[in-house]
Motif scaffolding. Structure first.
Motif, PDB file in Angstrom:
ATOM      1  N   GLU A 114      10.096   6.578   6.878  1.00  0.00           N
ATOM      2  CA  GLU A 114      10.123   6.684   8.183  1.00  0.00           C
ATOM      3  C   GLU A 114       8.926   7.846   8.582  1.00  0.00           C
ATOM      4  O   GLU A 114       8.433   7.983   9.837  1.00  0.00           O
ATOM      5  CB  GLU A 114      11.293   7.691   8.650  1.00  0.00           C
ATOM      6  CG  GLU A 114      12.584   6.602   8.519  1.00  0.00           C
ATOM      7  CD  GLU A 114      13.958   7.280   9.100  1.00  0.00           C
ATOM      8  OE1 GLU A 114      13.880   8.570   8.583  1.00  0.00           O
ATOM      9  OE2 GLU A 114      14.918   6.753   9.132  1.00  0.00           O
ATOM     10  N   THR A 115       8.319   8.511   7.484  1.00  0.00           N
ATOM     11  CA  THR A 115       7.013   9.706   7.554  1.00  0.00           C
ATOM     12  C   THR A 115       5.667   8.902   7.088  1.00  0.00           C
ATOM     13  O   THR A 115       5.041   9.663   7.135  1.00  0.00           O
ATOM     14  CB  THR A 115       7.563  10.640   6.904  1.00  0.00           C
ATOM     15  OG1 THR A 115       7.821  10.426   5.528  1.00  0.00           O
ATOM     16  CG2 THR A 115       9.010  11.293   7.399  1.00  0.00           C
ATOM     17  N   GLY A 116       5.787   7.830   6.647  1.00  0.00           N
ATOM     18  CA  GLY A 116       4.525   7.197   6.330  1.00  0.00           C
ATOM     19  C   GLY A 116       4.771   5.696   6.065  1.00  0.00           C
ATOM     20  O   GLY A 116       5.718   5.107   6.703  1.00  0.00           O
ATOM     21  N   PRO A 117       3.726   5.042   5.762  1.00  0.00           N
ATOM     22  CA  PRO A 117       3.467   3.589   5.724  1.00  0.00           C
ATOM     23  C   PRO A 117       4.664   3.220   4.555  1.00  0.00           C
ATOM     24  O   PRO A 117       4.969   3.928   3.736  1.00  0.00           O
ATOM     25  CB  PRO A 117       2.244   3.213   4.986  1.00  0.00           C
ATOM     26  CG  PRO A 117       1.790   4.561   4.381  1.00  0.00           C
ATOM     27  CD  PRO A 117       2.464   5.578   5.177  1.00  0.00           C
ATOM     28  N   SER A 118       5.358   2.043   4.848  1.00  0.00           N
ATOM     29  CA  SER A 118       6.172   1.191   3.981  1.00  0.00           C
ATOM     30  C   SER A 118       5.392   0.368   3.169  1.00  0.00           C
ATOM     31  O   SER A 118       4.456  -0.063   3.724  1.00  0.00           O
ATOM     32  CB  SER A 118       7.031   0.400   4.764  1.00  0.00           C
ATOM     33  OG  SER A 118       7.919   1.426   5.693  1.00  0.00           O
ATOM     34  N   ARG A 119       5.929   0.279   1.826  1.00  0.00           N
ATOM     35  CA  ARG A 119       5.116  -0.306   0.811  1.00  0.00           C
ATOM     36  C   ARG A 119       5.608  -1.579   0.320  1.00  0.00           C
ATOM     37  O   ARG A 119       7.004  -1.423   0.160  1.00  0.00           O
ATOM     38  CB  ARG A 119       4.506   0.442  -0.079  1.00  0.00           C
ATOM     39  CG  ARG A 119       3.495   1.573   0.176  1.00  0.00           C
ATOM     40  CD  ARG A 119       3.151   2.434  -0.820  1.00  0.00           C
ATOM     41  NE  ARG A 119       2.053   3.387  -0.454  1.00  0.00           N
ATOM     42  CZ  ARG A 119       2.583   4.656  -0.001  1.00  0.00           C
ATOM     43  NH1 ARG A 119       3.435   5.148   0.308  1.00  0.00           N
ATOM     44  NH2 ARG A 119       1.278   5.420   0.394  1.00  0.00           N
ATOM     45  N   VAL A 120       5.081  -2.457   0.224  1.00  0.00           N
ATOM     46  CA  VAL A 120       5.407  -3.666  -0.467  1.00  0.00           C
ATOM     47  C   VAL A 120       5.019  -3.578  -1.974  1.00  0.00           C
ATOM     48  O   VAL A 120       3.670  -3.521  -2.213  1.00  0.00           O
ATOM     49  CB  VAL A 120       5.236  -5.012  -0.023  1.00  0.00           C
ATOM     50  CG1 VAL A 120       5.661  -6.371  -0.909  1.00  0.00           C
ATOM     51  CG2 VAL A 120       5.401  -5.087   1.412  1.00  0.00           C
ATOM     52  N   TRP A 121       5.525  -3.656  -3.048  1.00  0.00           N
ATOM     53  CA  TRP A 121       5.208  -3.572  -4.481  1.00  0.00           C
ATOM     54  C   TRP A 121       5.975  -4.528  -5.462  1.00  0.00           C
ATOM     55  O   TRP A 121       6.920  -5.009  -5.286  1.00  0.00           O
ATOM     56  CB  TRP A 121       5.292  -2.124  -4.482  1.00  0.00           C
ATOM     57  CG  TRP A 121       6.871  -1.690  -4.472  1.00  0.00           C
ATOM     58  CD1 TRP A 121       7.341  -1.339  -3.376  1.00  0.00           C
ATOM     59  CD2 TRP A 121       7.801  -1.410  -5.576  1.00  0.00           C
ATOM     60  NE1 TRP A 121       8.582  -0.850  -3.524  1.00  0.00           N
ATOM     61  CE2 TRP A 121       8.984  -0.898  -5.037  1.00  0.00           C
ATOM     62  CE3 TRP A 121       7.974  -1.544  -6.994  1.00  0.00           C
ATOM     63  CZ2 TRP A 121      10.261  -0.651  -5.571  1.00  0.00           C
ATOM     64  CZ3 TRP A 121       8.985  -1.229  -7.473  1.00  0.00           C
ATOM     65  CH2 TRP A 121      10.257  -0.750  -6.627  1.00  0.00           C
ATOM     66  N   LYS A 122       5.336  -4.724  -6.532  1.00  0.00           N
ATOM     67  CA  LYS A 122       5.699  -5.569  -7.653  1.00  0.00           C
ATOM     68  C   LYS A 122       6.861  -4.892  -8.334  1.00  0.00           C
ATOM     69  O   LYS A 122       6.567  -3.609  -8.797  1.00  0.00           O
ATOM     70  CB  LYS A 122       4.583  -6.036  -8.732  1.00  0.00           C
ATOM     71  CG  LYS A 122       3.509  -6.840  -8.050  1.00  0.00           C
ATOM     72  CD  LYS A 122       4.112  -8.193  -7.618  1.00  0.00           C
ATOM     73  CE  LYS A 122       3.113  -9.051  -7.103  1.00  0.00           C
ATOM     74  NZ  LYS A 122       3.814 -10.472  -6.632  1.00  0.00           N
ATOM     75  N   LEU A 123       8.156  -5.396  -8.541  1.00  0.00           N
ATOM     76  CA  LEU A 123       9.128  -4.927  -9.082  1.00  0.00           C
ATOM     77  C   LEU A 123       8.822  -4.677 -10.584  1.00  0.00           C
ATOM     78  O   LEU A 123       9.333  -3.468 -11.059  1.00  0.00           O
ATOM     79  CB  LEU A 123      10.376  -5.747  -8.823  1.00  0.00           C
ATOM     80  CG  LEU A 123      11.802  -5.165  -9.276  1.00  0.00           C
ATOM     81  CD1 LEU A 123      11.914  -3.779  -7.892  1.00  0.00           C
ATOM     82  CD2 LEU A 123      12.807  -6.002  -8.967  1.00  0.00           C
ATOM     83  N   GLN A 124       8.146  -5.498 -11.202  1.00  0.00           N
ATOM     84  CA  GLN A 124       7.842  -5.350 -12.819  1.00  0.00           C
ATOM     85  C   GLN A 124       6.977  -4.209 -13.183  1.00  0.00           C
ATOM     86  O   GLN A 124       6.843  -3.662 -14.309  1.00  0.00           O
ATOM     87  CB  GLN A 124       7.650  -6.685 -13.284  1.00  0.00           C
ATOM     88  CG  GLN A 124       8.945  -7.630 -13.138  1.00  0.00           C
ATOM     89  CD  GLN A 124       8.528  -8.823 -13.899  1.00  0.00           C
ATOM     90  OE1 GLN A 124       7.288  -9.186 -14.265  1.00  0.00           O
ATOM     91  NE2 GLN A 124       9.542  -9.808 -13.890  1.00  0.00           N
ATOM     92  N   SER A 125       5.920  -4.029 -12.373  1.00  0.00           N
ATOM     93  CA  SER A 125       4.788  -3.143 -12.710  1.00  0.00           C
ATOM     94  C   SER A 125       4.770  -2.009 -11.920  1.00  0.00           C
ATOM     95  O   SER A 125       4.101  -0.925 -12.131  1.00  0.00           O
ATOM     96  CB  SER A 125       3.414  -3.743 -12.423  1.00  0.00           C
ATOM     97  OG  SER A 125       3.253  -4.320 -11.233  1.00  0.00           O
ATOM     98  N   GLY A 126       5.344  -1.942 -10.670  1.00  0.00           N
ATOM     99  CA  GLY A 126       5.172  -0.977  -9.729  1.00  0.00           C
ATOM    100  C   GLY A 126       3.805  -0.703  -8.770  1.00  0.00           C
ATOM    101  O   GLY A 126       3.638   0.298  -8.119  1.00  0.00           O
ATOM    102  N   ASN A 127       3.218  -1.655  -8.771  1.00  0.00           N
ATOM    103  CA  ASN A 127       1.860  -1.928  -8.172  1.00  0.00           C
ATOM    104  C   ASN A 127       2.001  -2.326  -6.779  1.00  0.00           C
ATOM    105  O   ASN A 127       3.014  -3.260  -6.549  1.00  0.00           O
ATOM    106  CB  ASN A 127       0.955  -3.073  -8.732  1.00  0.00           C
ATOM    107  CG  ASN A 127       0.304  -2.404 -10.234  1.00  0.00           C
ATOM    108  OD1 ASN A 127       0.424  -1.204 -10.685  1.00  0.00           O
ATOM    109  ND2 ASN A 127       0.248  -3.317 -11.047  1.00  0.00           N
ATOM    110  N   VAL A 128       1.265  -1.664  -6.042  1.00  0.00           N
ATOM    111  CA  VAL A 128       1.486  -1.746  -4.543  1.00  0.00           C
ATOM    112  C   VAL A 128       0.839  -3.087  -4.143  1.00  0.00           C
ATOM    113  O   VAL A 128      -0.402  -3.539  -4.686  1.00  0.00           O
ATOM    114  CB  VAL A 128       0.992  -0.694  -3.683  1.00  0.00           C
ATOM    115  CG1 VAL A 128       0.981  -1.037  -2.098  1.00  0.00           C
ATOM    116  CG2 VAL A 128       1.597   0.493  -4.054  1.00  0.00           C
ATOM    117  N   VAL A 129       1.406  -3.979  -3.393  1.00  0.00           N
ATOM    118  CA  VAL A 129       0.853  -5.312  -2.714  1.00  0.00           C
ATOM    119  C   VAL A 129       0.221  -4.788  -1.424  1.00  0.00           C
ATOM    120  O   VAL A 129      -1.024  -5.568  -1.436  1.00  0.00           O
ATOM    121  CB  VAL A 129       2.052  -6.409  -2.741  1.00  0.00           C
ATOM    122  CG1 VAL A 129       1.392  -7.733  -2.109  1.00  0.00           C
ATOM    123  CG2 VAL A 129       2.608  -6.712  -4.024  1.00  0.00           C
ATOM    124  N   CYS A 130       0.870  -4.364  -0.520  1.00  0.00           N
ATOM    125  CA  CYS A 130       0.321  -3.974   0.690  1.00  0.00           C
ATOM    126  C   CYS A 130       1.162  -2.716   1.224  1.00  0.00           C
ATOM    127  O   CYS A 130       2.255  -2.531   0.842  1.00  0.00           O
ATOM    128  CB  CYS A 130       0.254  -5.259   1.633  1.00  0.00           C
ATOM    129  SG  CYS A 130       1.904  -5.806   2.142  1.00  0.00           S
TER     130      CYS A 130
END
Length: 1587
Positions: free
Chosen positions: A1308-1324
């Protein structure tokens, strides 16, 4: 049971095969059909069933049986079978003297010998119209055959027929009068049925005609002519006039072969099938109508019909009823057999005539040995309330409340114009207790317009004297006088005339003398039975007539034994007498057939041993016909049975046949086996024949198995599958009340305790008792049976059922779920109750639709709430408990009451009426009570309450004991504020010890010979009392009063505790020289409230502000506990294993239970919303809390189990479910996430560095993602490892895509992130704020509301690529995607329009417009996976459902008030919600109505699939697609439930019945630790960095 009773008429010589086939195949099936479908029995009276023709009934007896079938059968009553044989003519039983003389004269004229006629026919002038009566040359029970006599009887028939023919020819006898010499039994029976009875009766008859062509050689005899007249003319004429149902069958035979055995068998099979169909049709037609069920009214009419002699006392009763000033009950007294019952029944019938202008309400109660005061008051209250339209709480079971209700209803009834006439017969039949008789339930003075009549036997002078003291100002005590001799003689004459008999003047003289000596009506009836057997030439002597009722009964039994055989009579009367409520005729036949001795007596007539064998119905019927004047038909709970008209018969039977306890137990066991159905359903019972038995056949095997054809005995009847029925589903089942009433009684009497306990715990039995409205009887049986070794199992069951009684009385089908909710968690402690919770499928239990437990959550600990009748007016002042769980309480009025676990009502010590008790103390199982007069009463709780000893101290009458100590046979008593200790051995005083100061506590050695006395001055004196020596005296340093002494003989140490909490340990190895070893001064101020020592040498010291735990060996403080803020302690105890501390606080309506190791409060025990004044630890297994007016008793094992049950102690906020529901995870706002196994309970916990805000789980269940203070934790659930800890997300919630590859961290205070569950890397990153965001089923879009529009944001780019704008230009208020159609989203706008939005094509379809009055609740909006149904809103009592398939809006009423906020979820076609019961609770001990219940409803038809009573407050609810319901509770526990819906193919029976694994209180569930530092950090990029 009521009965379908069919008389089977046939020619016995011709119908052997047919009758045997029907008896073995057809009639048992029809009987089972009648019992299971309509709850009535089915009997067939075949007069020729007995193997020996000499046992066949006479013509007059057959007519009696046939007429009895016509009058009493509920449906068809006659079946006739006419074949090719007419049968032999019957010999007349009596011939009028004038006619017989003409026959003799005719014999002389034609020179025919008449001596044979005169030998078999003897004159009897005692027959009204003097006659010659047929007499056999030997008794009927002699079974040896006499060929000569048979030949002579044939000769008699031939002579009578020849002479009768000649008489008709010469005109000295009419043709009609001569018919009796030629008619066979077959024709007599058929013509009797069809000639003189109504059309309705004829319609209840069946007749089958079997003609055989070429089977027999033509016969032109007189018998053939008579057969032709009957078969070919009389019966067809009835058919032509529609007066009879006659079926004709013709069998054509080959002339050479004739009628072969195969043909006969084929006909018998066809007859069997046809007869079964026809009888079933008539039964269905007759029994489809409602049948009135009465008991007391029918009994009153029956007893009234026996009023045949006018009694002067009737005028007194009439005067009392018609009088206006009668303010006291009318008490009728009289001796046994004096006619009290008959007189009151007559007055009850006449009262409506005497008071006809007032239309009185007449209530009659006939008491017997099975009556209880509680049931009497309940029945009367219910009848008064029903008659005057008053309200009555049927759940009232407390005797004090029933007394008050009875008094209130009497007062209210007096306000009506219709007077109340209450008649109670046999008040002396109420159970005789050892307590003083309490008749205060009777009105001290009757209200106006209320009349009460009571009868009491003069055999109970104690009751009469008590009532005379109670009603001192009345003269309404009337003793029933003996009947005068003249009236008795007239009565006897009337009875004899009724049986067509009289007696000679010489016989009358001796009868008159006997009646003067014994002028009782019952004696007159017995004398009539005896006199009816006298012929006119029988010489009566003075000693021929036995005096007294009992002797006359013995004489009658002697005659019955000669007539019917001793074995049949003795066994029949024994079974009949020992049955709890009597027996039906069918039951008596069944039980006699199950008796090996009876059956062995029947085998002598058989050449080979049959596979099936029963006592002939006609034999039992004939015996009961001879007893019918002394049997009373009664209707017990809808079942018609026979019982003795007077208990004098029962007394004689017991004295004559049931002399030993062993004999009685055998009889009871046979009855128990019968009512249990053990030998039913074709199960053959072994028959052991005595080789030396006179009745055993020499050719018969000595050990054989015979099917006795006993009927099935299910707890609940349902129609058999092999016969169709037209009754509706709701009428298909009914309760087997006979089994419910009789089986437990006979199991108890036969001492089959294992079987009795098994029955008490059977779910089928419990359910049947509630269905039969016998819950009060059930509770009494559970209390009675709980006195066995398995007491705590049954006590808990009793407590639990009582607390749910008001619910189960109305909804007995809810019993399985109630048992699961309340018992399943405790099965590890009470394994005996497993059958109650999860019955075996093989027991005949079918799994109904409903909600069942998979993983239970432990409910509140059940307890016994024992009420004391006087405690409302006089509160409890003192109490003590025994090791066995008994509690004795002393009330303010000086009465002493005893309470036991499982007993909801205490009982008063008998001595309470004579002694005024002041205090009570206990040790072991002994109680010591002090009195005002200085007497001491000692009562052993294990012994019979009457076994007491009163010790009187003549030296000082003001004795007040300070305590008691029991060691073996020694009782040590010390006096309050005195320095005296008294020692009793075997309750005789042996020593008196004097101390130097006032005694404050006492202890002793293990053998009781050394006594340690703690004193007020801080000193301790040691006595060797057998040797009258003071061994030592020592003083503790602080010199404060000693309050506890702990002696350890193994270590030679004694631990002293003073009132300040200081602990001192002294060495007593040299007992005369004590040495102070250690001391522990207490730092807390205040006096010690109580101390507790445990077996592992822990010492608990309780003060107002603190509890200390001290290691006695080391004398150091292990732990300290403080009460909640602004609370003070009053008392504290520990369980036997030292795991938990139970604390009583001031001004607190519950007890607190602390885990000793963690210090956490793990449980609270409700004290009935009142302040407890004292806690008692009764032995190892019971805890009692004393309030002002009641005693509450818990089982300590259940407290420990409930306290050890896994729960976080905080309200569960959410539950997520892993793969296939194998495990689930709960979060309660703390740092921990709990993992629960489907069958094992808590498996492990996941720790976080801060409070957990939300969690999600991947679809495969391998990853658990949690959010705690903005950090995201990713857990590998298989290994229990925190693989990622992501910081910098500022997320408040994480969504996991359905495919399980990615997560969406919502912020609610910043961007929401889509990330890979197995690595923790942000997709977008997603910079658009979305409300109520969800991931689409295909894991493609993130859907959410933004500025009133619904956006679809790509999970690959983070850009909103699709937008739904409502065509009605209103905002989107709710939406949901469809699992079965992943490219569709259902949207609801603020204008009430419902749309479907297809994401792939970006098309919109308007589906439905909601009415203005119904608003959608966005927080409630749920959609089925196929999009067919939607829940729009929920009010207090309705759920609004939208049927999208049919475009209908439905409003469904809920089963109660819906929980707020609403807990609701949808899965498939089902909606699951939580609500509170709408039933008004009438049980103050019921907790189910206060807690929510789980309801599962099928949306397709609005039907409720099932409900489950949760017993706890719910905090969250989740339903999975495979219909498992996961419920989180406010105490931090989780319950899992399965929905069983066989109609939709959802069967979860195999999942049912798990309870959580209980951890040791010293252990903690495994905790999985998080990463110390984040291993993934997300950084917010500026816009320039992004570019």
């Amino acid at each position: 049971m009521d009965c379908v009773k069919v008389y089977f008429c046939s020619n016995p010589e011709e119908s052997v095969v047919e009758r045997r086939l029907l008896r073995e195949r057809t009639f048992p099936k029809l009987r089972e059909y009648c019992r299971c479908t309509y709850g009535v029995d089915f009997r067939v009276i075949d007069p020729y069933e007995a193997s020996d023709p000499i046992d066949w009934p006479s013509q007059s007896r057959r007519m009696q049986m046939l007429d009895d079938c016509r009058r009493n059968s509920l449906g068809p009553f006659f079946v006739g079978l006419v074949g090719e044989q007419y049968g032999d003519a019957c010999l007349p039983e009596q011939i009028e003297a004038s006619e017989f003389q003409r026959l003799l004269q005719a014999c002389q004229h034609v020179d025919i010998r008449s001596d044979i006629l005169e030998r078999y026919y003897q004159r009897d002038d005692n027959v009204i119209s003097p006659s010659f009566c047929f007499v056999l040359s030997k008794p009927r029970n002699v079974q040896s055959k006499n060929p000569t006599e048979s030949e002579e009887l044939c000769e008699v028939k031939r002579i009578l027929q020849d002479i009768a023919t000649r008489c008709v020819q010469n005109g000295t006898m009419t043709h009609e009068a001569a018919q009796k010499y030629f008619c066979s039994a077959l024709e007599n029976d058929i013509r009797y049925v069809y000639k003189d009875h109504s059309q309705e009766d004829k319609a209840r008859c069946l007749c089958y005609v079997h003609k055989i062509t070429n089977g027999f050689s033509p016969n032109k005899s007189a018998q053939s002519e008579r057969l032709s007249q009957l078969r070919d003319h009389f019966l067809p004429s009835l058919v032509a006039s529609h007066e009879a149902q006659v079926y004709c069958t013709v069998t054509e035979c080959k002339r050479q072969e004739g009628y072969t055995p195969e043909m006969r068998l084929n006909f018998a099979v066809g007859l069997r099938e046809q007869l079964q169909t026809d009888l079933k049709r008539l039964i269905d037609h007759a029994l489809s109508k409602e049948r009135a069920v009465t008991d007391q009214e029918d009994l009153c009419c029956m007893f009234s019909s026996l009023y045949r002699i006018e009694r002067a006392e009737v005028k007194h009763v009439k005067s009392y009823l018609e009088g206006e000033n009668g303010t006291f009950p009318f008490v009728l007294t009289g001796g046994p057999c004096s006619g009290k019952t008959v007189l009151l029944a007559h007055c009850a019938n006449q009262a409506s005539v005497w008071l006809k202008n007032l239309d009185p309400v007449i209530i009659v109660q006939f008491l017997d040995i099975n009556s209880t005061l509680r049931q009497l008051l309940k029945d009367i209250c219910q009848q008064i309330a029903s008659s005057y339209k008053h309200s009555f709480d049927v759940c009232i079971n407390d005797i004090l409340q029933l007394k008050e209700t009875f008094s209130r209803l009497l007062t209210m009834s007096s306000l009506f114009r219709n007077p109340l006439v209450l008649i109670i017969d046999g008040l002396d039949q109420l159970p005789n207790t050892d307590e003083p008789l309490d008749w205060t339930w009777l009105p001290k003075s009757t209200p106006p317009n209320v009349k009460v009549l009571i009868s009491i036997s003069t055999d109970r002078p104690d009751i009469i004297s008590t009532l005379k003291m109670y009603y001192q100002d009345t003269n309404l005590f009337c003793e029933l006088q003996q009947v005068d001799g003249k009236s008795c003689i007239q009565f006897l004459t009337t009875l004899l005339q009724g049986s067509n008999r009289k007696i000679t003047s010489g016989q009358q003289m001796y009868v008159n003398q006997a009646l003067k000596k014994c002028p009782f009506l019952l004696y007159v009836q017995l004398l009539q039975k005896q006199a009816s057997l006298w012929s006119s030439d029988f010489e009566v002597m003075e000693n021929s007539l036995v005096q007294g009722v009992h002797n006359s009964i013995h004489l009658m039994f002697d005659h019955l034994e000669q007539k019917h055989s001793k074995i049949i009579v003795s066994k029949a009367l024994s079974y009949f007498t020992l049955a709890r409520y009597g027996m039906s005729t069918a039951e008596l036949t069944d039980v006699l057939s199950s008796d090996d001795e009876v059956l062995a007596s029947l085998l002598t007539a058989y050449d080979s041993v049959p596979l099936t064998l029963r006592v002939p119905e006609v034999s039992v019927e004939s015996l009961l016909f001879d007893l019918k004047e002394f049997l009373v038909p009664r209707n017990i709970l809808g079942t018609q049975i026979l019982s003795w008209i007077s208990r004098r018969f029962s007394l004689v039977v017991r004295k004559r046949y049931l002399c030993s306890e062993e004999t009685c137990q055998k009889i009871h066991y046979v009855l128990a086996c019968y009512f249990s159905g053990y030998w039913a359903n074709g199960r053959a019972k072994p028959l052991m024949l005595d080789v030396d038995s006179e009745t055993a056949s020499s050719d018969a095997p000595k050990n054989i198995n015979i099917d006795r054809q006993a009927p099935s005995q299910p707890w609940i009847f349902s129609p058999p599958t092999y016969m169709s029925t037209s009754i509706t589903t709701s009428e298909r089942t009914h309760v087997n009340r006979r089994k419910l009433l009789e089986l437990p009684f006979h199991l108890l009497k036969s001492e089959k305790m294992v079987e009795l306990v098994h029955q008490m715990t059977s779910q089928a039995y419990l359910k049947a008792m509630f269905k039969a409205k016998l819950s009060d009887d059930l509770f009494l049986w559970l209390e009675k049976t709980s006195q066995l070794d398995t007491r705590r199992n049954l006590q808990l069951l009793n407590v639990m059922l009582r607390s749910s009684a008001c619910l189960l009385k109305d909804n007995p089908d809810d019993l399985p779920t109630v048992l699961q909710a309340k018992l399943l968690p405790f099965l590890s402690v009470l394994p005996l109750l497993k059958e109650s919770v999860n019955p075996e499928r093989s027991d005949g239990m079918t799994v109904n639709n409903g909600v069942y437990t998979v993983l239970s959550s432990v409910p509140s600990v059940p307890y016994t709430h024992c009420t004391l009748q006087e405690s409302e007016a006089f509160p409890i002042t003192n109490a003590a408990g025994s090791d066995g769980g008994s509690v004795v309480s002393v009330l303010e009025n000086g009465a002493a009451w005893v309470c036991n676990e499982g007993a909801f009502e205490g009982f008063k010590l008998p001595q309470s009426s004579d002694l005024h008790f002041t205090s009570v103390f206990s040790s072991g199982n002994s109680f010591l009570l002090s009195t005002r007069c200085g007497k001491l009463l000692l009562w052993d709780a294990k012994a019979n309450p009457q076994e007491i000893t009163i010790q009187v101290r003549e030296k000082d009458e003001n004795i007040i004991p300070g305590g008691i100590l029991v060691v073996d046979d020694k009782i040590i008593v010390w006096l309050k504020e005195r320095n005296i200790v008294i020692v009793f051995v075997e309750r005789e005083e042996h020593a008196e010890l004097c101390c130097s100061d006032e005694i404050s506590c006492v202890s002793s050695s293990d053998d009781g010979y050394i006594i340690y006395c703690g004193q007020k001055n801080g000193s301790v004196m040691i006595f060797d009392w057998p040797n009258d020596q003071i061994l030592a005296t020592f003083i503790c340093p602080e010199e404060m009063p000693i309050i506890d002494l702990i002696v350890s003989e193994d270590t030679g140490l004694i631990t002293c505790v003073d009132e300040a909490g200081n602990v001192f340990v002294w060495n007593l190895e040299i007992i005369t020289e004590p040495v102070l070893m250690k001391q522990n001064p207490c730092r807390t101020k205040g006096k010690v409230l109580n101390t507790v020592q445990t077996e592992d040498n822990l010492l608990l010291i309780c003060k107002k502000q603190q509890i200390q735990l001290i290691d006695i060996d080391q004398v150091n403080v292990l732990d300290q506990f403080s009460p909640p803020e602004e609370k003070t302690l009053k008392q504290a105890l520990m369980d036997e294993d030292s795991h938990f501390i139970i604390a009583l606080l001031d001004d607190c309506p519950f007890l607190l239970v602390w885990n000793r190791v963690t210090g956490q409060c793990v449980l609270s025990l409700n004290t009935d919303n009142s302040q407890a004044i004292k806690l008692l630890k009764c032995g190892e297994t019971h805890l009692a809390a004393i309030t002002n007016g009641s005693v509450l008793i818990w089982n300590m094992d259940l407290i420990a189990l409930s306290a050890s049950a896994p729960k976080s102690g905080k309200s569960v906020e959410a539950v997520v479910v892993g793969l296939h529901g194998e495990s689930c995870y709960s979060v309660d706002g703390s740092e921990l996430v709990w993992k629960w196994g489907l069958s094992s309970g808590v498996e492990e916990r996941f720790l976080h560095h801060s409070l957990v805000e939300s969690m999600s789980i991947s679809k495969d269940g391998e990853y658990l993602v949690t959010v705690a203070k903005g950090d995201i934790y990713v857990w590998d659930t298989n290994r229990g490892e925190n693989i990622y800890r992501i910081s910098g997300s500022r997320a408040f919630k994480v969504l996991i895509t359905p495919k399980g590859f990615s997560g969406v961290a919502l912020s609610e205070t910043g961007p929401s992130r889509v990330w890979k569950l197995q690595s923790g890397n942000v997709v977008c990153s997603i910079h658009t704020d979305l409300k109520d965001a969800i991931v689409s089923p295909e894991s493609t879009f993130l859907l959410g509301i933004n500025s009133g529009d619904l956006l679809a944001v790509s999970l690959w780019t983070g850009i909103a690529c699709k937008c739904f704008c409502s065509p009605d230009e209103s905002e989107v208020v709710a939406f949901q995607s469809l699992l079965d159609h992943p490219d569709y989203v259902v949207v609801i706008s603020a204008a009430g329009a419902l749309y479907s939005w297809r994401l792939t094509e970006d098309t919109i379809c308007h589906q439905f417009q909601l009415p203005n009055l119904i608003l959608c609740q966005p927080e409630v909006f749920r959609l089925s996976s196929d999009g067919g149904y939607a829940i729009l809103s929920i009010t207090a009592s309705t759920i609004n459902i939208l049927d999208l398939f049919n475009s209908k809006l439905c409003s469904v009423s809920t089963k109660g008030v819906v929980h707020q906020p609403p807990y609701v979820d949808v899965s498939g076609q089902y909606v699951v919600y939580a609500c509170y019961s709408s039933l008004e609770c009438q049980n103050v001990y019921c907790d189910l109505h206060e807690k929510p219940m789980l309801i599962v409803m099928r949306m397709s038809d609005g039907e409720t699939v099932g409900r489950f009573y949760l017993c706890k407050n719910i905090s969250t609810l989740t339903v999975t697609e495979d219909m498992f319901v996961y419920v989180g509770f406010e105490d931090g526990s989780v319950g899992i439930y399965a929905v069983n819906d066989t109609e939709m193919g959802n069967n979860r029976w195999k999942e049912i019945g798990q309870s959580p694994e209980i951890l040791c209180p010293l252990d903690e569930p495994l905790v999985r630790l998080p990463l110390v530092n984040p291993n993934v950090i997300w950084v917010d990029l500026t816009s320039s960095e992004l570019s």
